[in-house]
Design an enzyme around this catalytic site. Structure first.
Site, PDB file in Angstrom:
ATOM      1  N   GLU A 216      -9.934  -7.918  10.255  1.00  0.00           N
ATOM      2  CA  GLU A 216      -8.538  -8.327  10.355  1.00  0.00           C
ATOM      3  C   GLU A 216      -7.733  -7.239  11.041  1.00  0.00           C
ATOM      4  OE1 GLU A 216      -5.943  -8.235   7.107  1.00  0.00           O
ATOM      5  OE2 GLU A 216      -7.002  -6.654   6.045  1.00  0.00           O
TER       6      GLU A 216
ATOM      7  N   ASP B 199      -9.371  -3.549  11.468  1.00  0.00           N
ATOM      8  CA  ASP B 199     -10.408  -3.303  10.464  1.00  0.00           C
ATOM      9  C   ASP B 199     -11.693  -4.015  10.854  1.00  0.00           C
ATOM     10  OD1 ASP B 199      -8.256  -2.099   9.236  1.00  0.00           O
ATOM     11  OD2 ASP B 199      -8.068  -3.572   7.618  1.00  0.00           O
TER      12      ASP B 199
ATOM     13  N   SER C 142      -3.215  -7.006   1.316  1.00  0.00           N
ATOM     14  CA  SER C 142      -3.378  -6.249   0.072  1.00  0.00           C
ATOM     15  C   SER C 142      -4.376  -6.883  -0.897  1.00  0.00           C
ATOM     16  CB  SER C 142      -2.027  -6.054  -0.639  1.00  0.00           C
ATOM     17  OG  SER C 142      -1.162  -5.304   0.177  1.00  0.00           O
TER      18      SER C 142
ATOM     19  N   GLU D 244       4.125  -8.133  -0.951  1.00  0.00           N
ATOM     20  CA  GLU D 244       3.904  -6.713  -0.690  1.00  0.00           C
ATOM     21  C   GLU D 244       5.213  -5.896  -0.732  1.00  0.00           C
ATOM     22  OE1 GLU D 244       0.379  -6.146   2.240  1.00  0.00           O
ATOM     23  OE2 GLU D 244       1.246  -8.091   2.655  1.00  0.00           O
TER      24      GLU D 244
ATOM     25  N   ARG E 142      -3.390  -1.552  12.947  1.00  0.00           N
ATOM     26  CA  ARG E 142      -4.630  -1.009  12.379  1.00  0.00           C
ATOM     27  C   ARG E 142      -5.652  -2.135  12.417  1.00  0.00           C
ATOM     28  NH1 ARG E 142      -4.349  -0.521   6.662  1.00  0.00           N
ATOM     29  NH2 ARG E 142      -5.882  -2.182   6.661  1.00  0.00           N
TER      30      ARG E 142
ATOM     31  N   TYR F 127      -4.276   0.259  -4.354  1.00  0.00           N
ATOM     32  CA  TYR F 127      -2.994   0.849  -4.742  1.00  0.00           C
ATOM     33  C   TYR F 127      -2.916   1.414  -6.157  1.00  0.00           C
ATOM     34  CZ  TYR F 127      -1.680  -1.897  -0.680  1.00  0.00           C
ATOM     35  OH  TYR F 127      -1.624  -2.435   0.567  1.00  0.00           O
TER      36      TYR F 127
ATOM     37  N   ASN G  88      -3.783  -5.365  10.947  1.00  0.00           N
ATOM     38  CA  ASN G  88      -2.510  -5.176  10.244  1.00  0.00           C
ATOM     39  C   ASN G  88      -1.505  -4.656  11.251  1.00  0.00           C
ATOM     40  OD1 ASN G  88      -2.747  -5.517   7.185  1.00  0.00           O
ATOM     41  ND2 ASN G  88      -4.641  -4.513   7.778  1.00  0.00           N
TER      42      ASN G  88
ATOM     43  N   GLY H 254       0.075  -0.158   5.952  1.00  0.00           N
ATOM     44  CA  GLY H 254       0.625   0.685   4.884  1.00  0.00           C
ATOM     45  C   GLY H 254       0.974   2.060   5.454  1.00  0.00           C
TER      46      GLY H 254
HETATM   47  N1  LIG Z   1     -16.581 -11.686   4.881  1.00  0.00           N
HETATM   48  C1  LIG Z   1     -16.538 -10.600   4.090  1.00  0.00           C
HETATM   49  N2  LIG Z   1     -17.665  -9.906   3.823  1.00  0.00           N
HETATM   50  C2  LIG Z   1     -17.633  -8.795   3.032  1.00  0.00           C
HETATM   51  N3  LIG Z   1     -16.528  -8.319   2.442  1.00  0.00           N
HETATM   52  C3  LIG Z   1     -15.359  -8.976   2.644  1.00  0.00           C
HETATM   53  C4  LIG Z   1     -15.297 -10.143   3.496  1.00  0.00           C
HETATM   54  N4  LIG Z   1     -14.028 -10.560   3.541  1.00  0.00           N
HETATM   55  C5  LIG Z   1     -13.315  -9.722   2.768  1.00  0.00           C
HETATM   56  N5  LIG Z   1     -14.103  -8.767   2.223  1.00  0.00           N
HETATM   57  C6  LIG Z   1     -13.665  -7.701   1.291  1.00  0.00           C
HETATM   58  O1  LIG Z   1     -12.372  -8.030   0.798  1.00  0.00           O
HETATM   59  C7  LIG Z   1     -11.389  -7.057   1.229  1.00  0.00           C
HETATM   60  C8  LIG Z   1     -10.074  -7.739   1.540  1.00  0.00           C
HETATM   61  O2  LIG Z   1     -10.247  -8.730   2.545  1.00  0.00           O
HETATM   62  P1  LIG Z   1      -9.311  -8.827   3.812  1.00  0.00           P
HETATM   63  O3  LIG Z   1      -9.721 -10.022   4.575  1.00  0.00           O
HETATM   64  O4  LIG Z   1      -9.331  -7.531   4.519  1.00  0.00           O
HETATM   65  O5  LIG Z   1      -7.892  -9.120   3.171  1.00  0.00           O
HETATM   66  P2  LIG Z   1      -6.517  -8.291   3.104  1.00  0.00           P
HETATM   67  O6  LIG Z   1      -5.711  -8.776   4.257  1.00  0.00           O
HETATM   68  O7  LIG Z   1      -5.903  -8.701   1.822  1.00  0.00           O
HETATM   69  O8  LIG Z   1      -6.863  -6.843   3.199  1.00  0.00           O
HETATM   70  C9  LIG Z   1     -12.055  -6.390   2.428  1.00  0.00           C
HETATM   71  O9  LIG Z   1     -11.519  -5.098   2.631  1.00  0.00           O
HETATM   72  C10 LIG Z   1     -13.512  -6.360   1.991  1.00  0.00           C
HETATM   73  O10 LIG Z   1     -13.734  -5.352   0.996  1.00  0.00           O
HETATM   74 MG   LIG Z   2      -7.965  -5.911   4.610  1.00  0.00          MG
END
Ligand SMILES: Nc1ncnc2c1ncn2[C@@H]1O[C@H](COP(=O)(O)OP(=O)(O)O)[C@@H](O)[C@H]1O
Ligand SMILES: [Mg+2]
Length: 374
Positions: free
Chosen positions: A324, A310, A199, A15, A308, A268, A326, A330
């Site tokens: 998750e 989510d 990301s 990143e 943040r 991005y 953060n 960002g």
């Molecule tokens: N279990 C899940 N069910 C539905 N969508 C998911 C799931 N896990 C991840 N995603 C999708 O993938 C994106 C990135 O996953 P995430 O775990 O937030 O990783 P990062 O840390 O890279 O943001 C999420 O914002 C969502 O759109």
């Molecule tokens: Mg995410």
């Protein structure tokens, strides 16, 4: 007297680029504050630290800051006790024209991801006695690890999507078949993701058995540990937290990705990849509830300062699932974290100042502890 603030950006992380963009916004905002004396260090992709001339950086009009290599840190003062941070203190002393200790300097790291957001840099700052923004070593390490953070969230009684984690060593030595079977038991669609990245790097949505192995192999390119989890049919709701160990929480925002999910490209690269709606169109009761969940999650994850958080709002049940956290979100002018606060009545410049004050406050809290058993 202006607070000496050292912005650190770049770093050896996937990143890096995003960090350079966030730094552009933060440096330009902090430069306009009379109560901040700004120093800047860029870490290049090889891990070398380069002090910057803040004035020169601010004069650059590009969105993504370069890391300039024409300045050197002052030599260590032999009169000071040996300390790897001594040269940084000297650099900040020059900029602020007064004598400083590490604790007087608040490090504002804008180093997303590996080594900057995962507790490593925080550990160095603890050891050397600097104040710094955001969660400490433990909170940062927990926040970075999607398996550990989900375990703590479940322990606090909140929902997470069904998941399991696998190490690369296990995958390559003993268990491809049993791992594939466990994944199938979770049911399609699945998300396969590196445990400690951000990301959306290395993440796949898998809807068919024949795509599963290659998705696992891809995630293992980026991390020694991956997560396989059930894909839920969801809306994505994000909240910003700010405060000591019990934070204030912003109004929620909603991400609407136009692609299959919220990918790197949507985050991005593409102007049309996602829309962000702040505040999210959810009813007042759900909003109050998810704000409460956010405070609980912040506490469960041992966080301090900022984060943040989510959430997934499952469409068919209306249930919130933790996705998750953060701990160095960002930070460009269009990023969620500052936008969420803006919608809650806090402008970015005041927000950055509050983050700095929280960093200084933690150092005070720590310095007041008895380390002598007396
Ligand atoms: N279990 C899940 N069910 C539905 N969508 C998911 C799931 N896990 C991840 N995603 C999708 O993938 C994106 C990135 O996953 P995430 O775990 O937030 O990783 P990062 O840390 O890279 O943001 C999420 O914002 C969502 O759109
Ligand atoms: Mg995410």
């Amino acid at each position: 007297m202006a607070t000496p603030v050292l912005v650190i950006y770049g770093g050896q992380s996937s990143e890096h680029e995003i960090s350079c963009r966030s730094a552009n916004f933060i440096i330009k905002t902090l430069r306009n504050r009379a109560d901040v004396c700004l120093g800047v260090i860029g870490i290049d992709r090889e891990g070398a630290w380069h002090p910057q001339d803040p004035k020169k950086l601010v004069s650059l009009s590009q969105e993504t800051l370069p890391i300039l290599k024409d300045l050197r840190l002052p030599e260590e003062d032999p009169g000071k006790s040996w300390n790897p941070a001594g040269r940084i203190v000297s650099y900040m002393e020059k900029l602020s024209s007064r004598a400083l200790n590490t604790k007087d300097i608040c490090v504002f790291m804008v180093t997303h991801g590996t080594n900057g957001e995962d507790g490593n840099l925080q550990g160095f700052l603890e050891l050397t006695g600097f104040s710094y923004i955001g969660p400490d070593t433990l909170g940062s390490a927990i926040g970075m690890d999607k398996e550990i953070s989900k375990i703590l969230i479940e322990r606090a009684g909140l929902n997470v999507a069904p998941f399991f984690a696998v190490r690369r060593e296990k995958w390559s030595s003993i268990g491809k078949d049993s791992i594939l079977k466990a994944a199938l038991d979770l049911g399609f669609p699945l998300y396969v993701k590196p445990a400690s990245l951000g990301s959306s790097v290395g993440i796949s949505k898998v809807s068919h058995q024949q795509e599963l192995e290659s998705a696992i192999a891809l995630a293992f390119e980026f991390d020694e540990k991956i997560l396989i989890e059930t894909g839920l049919d969801i809306r994505e709701i994000e909240l910003a937290a700010l405060g000591t160990y019990i934070p204030e929480v912003s109004r929620p925002g909603e991400i609407n990705a136009t692609a299959e999910f919220y990918t790197f490209e949507a985050k991005y690269l593409s102007a049309t990849g996602a829309t962000i709606q702040v505040p999210a169109a959810i009813d007042a009761k759900s909003e109050a509830y998810v704000r409460e969940l956010t405070v609980k999650a912040f506490e469960a994850l041992q966080l301090y300062g900022i984060a943040r958080i989510d959430w997934f709002l499952e469409k068919k049940t209306g249930k919130f699932y933790f996705n998750e956290v953060n701990t160095l979100p960002g930070f460009t002018s269009i990023s969620q974290y500052p936008k969420l606060w803006e919608a809650s009545g806090l402008d970015s410049s005041t927000l950055l100042r509050k983050m700095i004050d929280l960093g200084l406050k933690r150092r005070e809290l720590r310095n007041s502890l008895n380390r002598n058993q007396k």
